[in-house]
Design an enzyme around this catalytic site. Structure first.
Site, PDB file in Angstrom:
ATOM      1  N   LYS A   1      44.851  27.990  34.518  1.00 42.58           N
ATOM      2  CA  LYS A   1      46.111  28.763  34.484  1.00 42.58           C
ATOM      3  C   LYS A   1      46.232  29.598  35.767  1.00 42.58           C
ATOM      4  CE  LYS A   1      46.378  32.894  32.307  1.00 42.58           C
ATOM      5  NZ  LYS A   1      46.932  34.023  33.084  1.00 42.58           N
ATOM      6  N   ASN A   2      45.170  30.336  36.080  1.00 44.58           N
ATOM      7  CA  ASN A   2      45.253  31.261  37.221  1.00 44.58           C
ATOM      8  C   ASN A   2      45.169  30.547  38.554  1.00 44.58           C
ATOM      9  OD1 ASN A   2      45.560  33.235  35.360  1.00 44.58           O
ATOM     10  ND2 ASN A   2      43.478  34.033  35.516  1.00 44.58           N
TER      11      ASN A   2
ATOM     12  N   CYS B   1      51.186  45.962  30.346  1.00 46.27           N
ATOM     13  CA  CYS B   1      50.923  45.017  29.250  1.00 46.27           C
ATOM     14  C   CYS B   1      49.712  45.569  28.501  1.00 46.27           C
ATOM     15  CB  CYS B   1      50.637  43.639  29.812  1.00 46.27           C
ATOM     16  SG  CYS B   1      49.092  43.604  30.707  1.00 46.27           S
TER      17      CYS B   1
ATOM     18  N   ARG C   1      50.191  47.754  35.050  1.00 46.36           N
ATOM     19  CA  ARG C   1      49.996  46.635  35.986  1.00 46.36           C
ATOM     20  C   ARG C   1      50.902  46.877  37.197  1.00 46.36           C
ATOM     21  NH1 ARG C   1      48.034  42.007  33.303  1.00 46.36           N
ATOM     22  NH2 ARG C   1      47.556  41.124  35.332  1.00 46.36           N
TER      23      ARG C   1
ATOM     24  N   ASP D   1      38.150  38.451  32.970  1.00 44.43           N
ATOM     25  CA  ASP D   1      38.788  37.597  31.963  1.00 44.43           C
ATOM     26  C   ASP D   1      37.784  37.014  30.982  1.00 44.43           C
ATOM     27  OD1 ASP D   1      41.225  36.242  34.306  1.00 44.43           O
ATOM     28  OD2 ASP D   1      41.076  38.168  33.284  1.00 44.43           O
TER      29      ASP D   1
ATOM     30  N   ARG E   1      49.234  31.198  25.930  1.00 39.25           N
ATOM     31  CA  ARG E   1      49.597  31.510  27.321  1.00 39.25           C
ATOM     32  C   ARG E   1      48.523  30.981  28.265  1.00 39.25           C
ATOM     33  NH1 ARG E   1      50.948  37.379  28.909  1.00 39.25           N
ATOM     34  NH2 ARG E   1      51.076  36.199  30.841  1.00 39.25           N
TER      35      ARG E   1
HETATM   36  C1  EPZ Z   1      44.813  38.049  38.281  1.00 39.52           C
HETATM   37  O1  EPZ Z   1      45.692  39.099  37.905  1.00 39.52           O
HETATM   38  C2  EPZ Z   1      44.690  37.165  37.047  1.00 39.52           C
HETATM   39  N1  EPZ Z   1      46.005  36.641  36.682  1.00 39.52           N
HETATM   40  C3  EPZ Z   1      44.139  37.989  35.882  1.00 39.52           C
HETATM   41  O2  EPZ Z   1      43.981  37.113  34.769  1.00 39.52           O
HETATM   42  C4  EPZ Z   1      42.765  38.522  36.289  1.00 39.52           C
HETATM   43  O3  EPZ Z   1      42.254  39.330  35.247  1.00 39.52           O
HETATM   44  C5  EPZ Z   1      42.908  39.369  37.570  1.00 39.52           C
HETATM   45  O4  EPZ Z   1      43.510  38.565  38.618  1.00 39.52           O
HETATM   46  C6  EPZ Z   1      41.566  39.880  38.072  1.00 39.52           C
HETATM   47  O5  EPZ Z   1      40.721  38.794  38.338  1.00 39.52           O
HETATM   48  C7  EPZ Z   1      46.495  35.586  37.368  1.00 39.52           C
HETATM   49  O6  EPZ Z   1      45.867  35.077  38.288  1.00 39.52           O
HETATM   50  C8  EPZ Z   1      47.836  35.072  36.934  1.00 39.52           C
HETATM   51  P1  EPZ Z   1      44.634  42.070  40.354  1.00 39.52           P
HETATM   52  P2  EPZ Z   1      46.237  40.157  39.025  1.00 39.52           P
HETATM   53  O7  EPZ Z   1      45.831  42.270  41.201  1.00 39.52           O
HETATM   54  O8  EPZ Z   1      46.473  39.431  40.286  1.00 39.52           O
HETATM   55  C9  EPZ Z   1      45.242  46.739  39.886  1.00 39.52           C
HETATM   56  C10 EPZ Z   1      44.164  36.408  32.533  1.00 39.52           C
HETATM   57  O9  EPZ Z   1      43.725  36.839  31.453  1.00 39.52           O
HETATM   58  N2  EPZ Z   1      46.384  46.558  40.797  1.00 39.52           N
HETATM   59  O10 EPZ Z   1      43.371  41.587  40.973  1.00 39.52           O
HETATM   60  O11 EPZ Z   1      47.336  40.904  38.415  1.00 39.52           O
HETATM   61  C11 EPZ Z   1      45.529  46.119  38.522  1.00 39.52           C
HETATM   62  O12 EPZ Z   1      46.270  47.003  37.708  1.00 39.52           O
HETATM   63  C12 EPZ Z   1      44.727  37.380  33.563  1.00 39.52           C
HETATM   64  O13 EPZ Z   1      44.183  35.208  32.870  1.00 39.52           O
HETATM   65  C13 EPZ Z   1      47.057  47.679  41.281  1.00 39.52           C
HETATM   66  O14 EPZ Z   1      46.709  48.813  40.959  1.00 39.52           O
HETATM   67  O15 EPZ Z   1      44.964  41.094  39.152  1.00 39.52           O
HETATM   68  C14 EPZ Z   1      44.145  45.876  37.987  1.00 39.52           C
HETATM   69  O16 EPZ Z   1      43.625  47.067  37.432  1.00 39.52           O
HETATM   70  C15 EPZ Z   1      44.644  38.838  33.111  1.00 39.52           C
HETATM   71  N3  EPZ Z   1      48.122  47.501  42.097  1.00 39.52           N
HETATM   72  C16 EPZ Z   1      43.353  45.502  39.242  1.00 39.52           C
HETATM   73  O17 EPZ Z   1      44.114  46.003  40.350  1.00 39.52           O
HETATM   74  C17 EPZ Z   1      48.559  46.262  42.481  1.00 39.52           C
HETATM   75  O18 EPZ Z   1      49.527  46.158  43.248  1.00 39.52           O
HETATM   76  C18 EPZ Z   1      43.145  44.003  39.411  1.00 39.52           C
HETATM   77  O19 EPZ Z   1      44.405  43.421  39.526  1.00 39.52           O
HETATM   78  C19 EPZ Z   1      47.864  45.136  41.982  1.00 39.52           C
HETATM   79  C20 EPZ Z   1      46.781  45.303  41.144  1.00 39.52           C
END
Ligand code: EPZ
Length: 428
Positions: A22-23, A116, A121, A305, A397
């Protein structure tokens, strides 16, 4: 309402192929927007998040459709640059269209994907990155407006290795007139997979797998073909299911290197693990040992995850295990449900302490987010008696038919229709 009905304590045995990721697939679908013509993704998972992304692509004027497990996207004509709030709210990954639309059309209008179950997020890192590349970025309430054709590019910096923001960098940088360099990039395997497709489309990218990514102007990109890599989180979930239920399973079509942080922890539980270059075999111990303290972190740390499925696999461990969730603010929603089965879990902020219990009892379990719902199914496989797991709208999902995979491995599992009151009147 649909539910999984699981009769626990049936050891898992057998071999199954792992679906496409998915990711991995979601950023690839955004990348398909960068070039006219038909980009083809083989081994693409049929998930609701992929379906939503297809709706977004069609809304923007691209064509897309399935041919078996192959998903094609024809982005010859991109007629729109705004994504409606309703579509944005359904999944966070839609934020990746910011970079793709900027590169292809020089503008993009989206909404913040909103919080969420995992906590806030924000997309501040995405917006800061695009500003650093020279884009004009404005916000009005939840709406985000980005402008900037042929961005100058240059140096950009991420204070936190956000996966999505790194993917947006790779996408937006394809439209930059000059070289772009990102310092502080994420290094998850999905970043490498996105770079692989972009290179096949003609992009020039250096530094993949390091915290410094450089993109050079490559002119017009062309459509390409790609086979989506195995879902490392689906694989981790299935391995945790085997530790929970006992038995011996083999997962095929996987890249063990992408699973290394998970295999390291499962090895500590006393599981026997054997890998080839495309498969992982795990034989579960009678009762898993508590691993050293597990801390979720960006790659190559333990993947957040897989945190919930791992916790579910450790509920009957020998000793006391500790899991610290450092990536998301609030990712322990599965804990109260696991306690209803007799699990002994204490949480203190980001730290969960699991004291192994000799047995768990099956019961009605309600999921409220993707990986937490998967964890409930994993725990149910190791519980005595029958469990009913709801929240399948979240499970669908990110897992294509996990019921079939578990069934093929010998789990006593059914997917049935139940009336909502059966769950809402569940025994306290
Ligand atoms: C990706 O989400 C994955 N989703 C997530 O998988 C995964 O948990 C995450 O990476 C971490 O590995 C997809 O790839 C579609 P991040 P992403 O930006 O890109 C904070 C699943 O279950 N942050 O690395 O959204 C954020 O709030 C999902 O498959 C900011 O503060 O993750 C989080 O605490 C869940 N500001 C941390 O960074 C921003 O602009 C990691 O987020 C962006 C992120």
């Amino acid at each position: 309402m649909q539910a999984l009905v699981i009769e626990g304590m049936h050891p898992l045995r057998g071999s199954v192929p792992v679906h496409g990721s998915k990711n991995g697939a979601l950023p690839l679908l955004a990348a398909a927007l960068l070039a006219p013509g038909r980009t083809v993704l083989h081994h693409c998972p049929r998930l609701t998040d992929v379906q939503t992304t297809m709706e977004i692509l069609r809304h923007l004027g691209a064509g897309c459709g399935w041919e078996g497990e192959t998903l094609w996207v024809d982005a010859s004509a991109v007629t729109g640059t705004a994504i409606p709030e309703e579509l944005m709210r359904r999944q966070r990954a839609s934020v990746l269209f910011l970079g793709a639309l900027l590169a292809r059309c020089g503008e993009a209008t989206l909404s913040t994907p909103g919080g969420c179950a995992l906590g806030e997020r924000p997309v501040d890192l995405h917006l800061s990155l695009l500003r650093q590349l020279g884009a004009e970025v404005g916000q009005q309430g939840d709406r985000i407006f980005c402008r900037g054709a042929a961005l100058p590019g240059g140096e950009a910096y991420l204070p936190y290795p956000s996966v999505g923001a790194t993917e947006n960098f790779l996408l937006a940088a394809q439209g930059c007139a000059g070289p772009s360099r990102l310092l502080g990039a994420a290094m998850e395997p999905e970043i490498g997979e996105l770079a692989e497709l972009l290179r096949a489309m003609g992009a020039q990218i250096e530094g993949v797998g390091t915290p410094v990514l450089t993109v050079y102007p490559a002119g017009a990109l062309r459509s390409a073909e790609h086979t989506v890599r195995a879902d490392r989180i689906e694989a981790a979930t299935l391995l945790c299911a085997a530790v929970s239920a006992g038995g011996e399973v083999e997962l095929t079509g996987v890249e063990p290197s992408a699973l290394q942080p998970v295999l390291d922890v499962l090895w500590q539980t006393g599981s026997e693990i054997r890998c080839t270059d495309s498969s992982v075999r795990l034989r579960a111990p009678e009762r898993p040992r508590a691993p050293e303290r597990v801390v979720t972190a960006p790659w190559p740390g333990f993947p957040t995850d897989a945190q919930a499925p791992l916790m579910a696999a450790l509920l009957r461990c020998r000793g006391t295990a500790q899991i610290r969730e450092q990536v998301f603010q609030s990712r322990f929603h599965h804990v109260p449900e696991l306690r209803r089965m007799g699990a002994a879990i204490e949480t203190d902020g980001p730290l969960a302490t699991i004291t192994g219990v000799p047995s768990l009892r099956g019961t009605h379990l309600q999921g409220c987010e993707l990986r937490g719902t998967a964890a409930l199914a994993v725990a149910a496989l190791g519980a005595e008696g029958e469990s009913v797991v709801t929240g399948l709208e979240f499970l669908d999902r990110g897992y294509e038919n996990i019921k079939n995979l578990l069934s093929e491995l010998g789990a006593a599992i059914k997917r049935v229709e139940i009336s909502p009151d059966v769950v809402y009147n569940r025994i306290p």
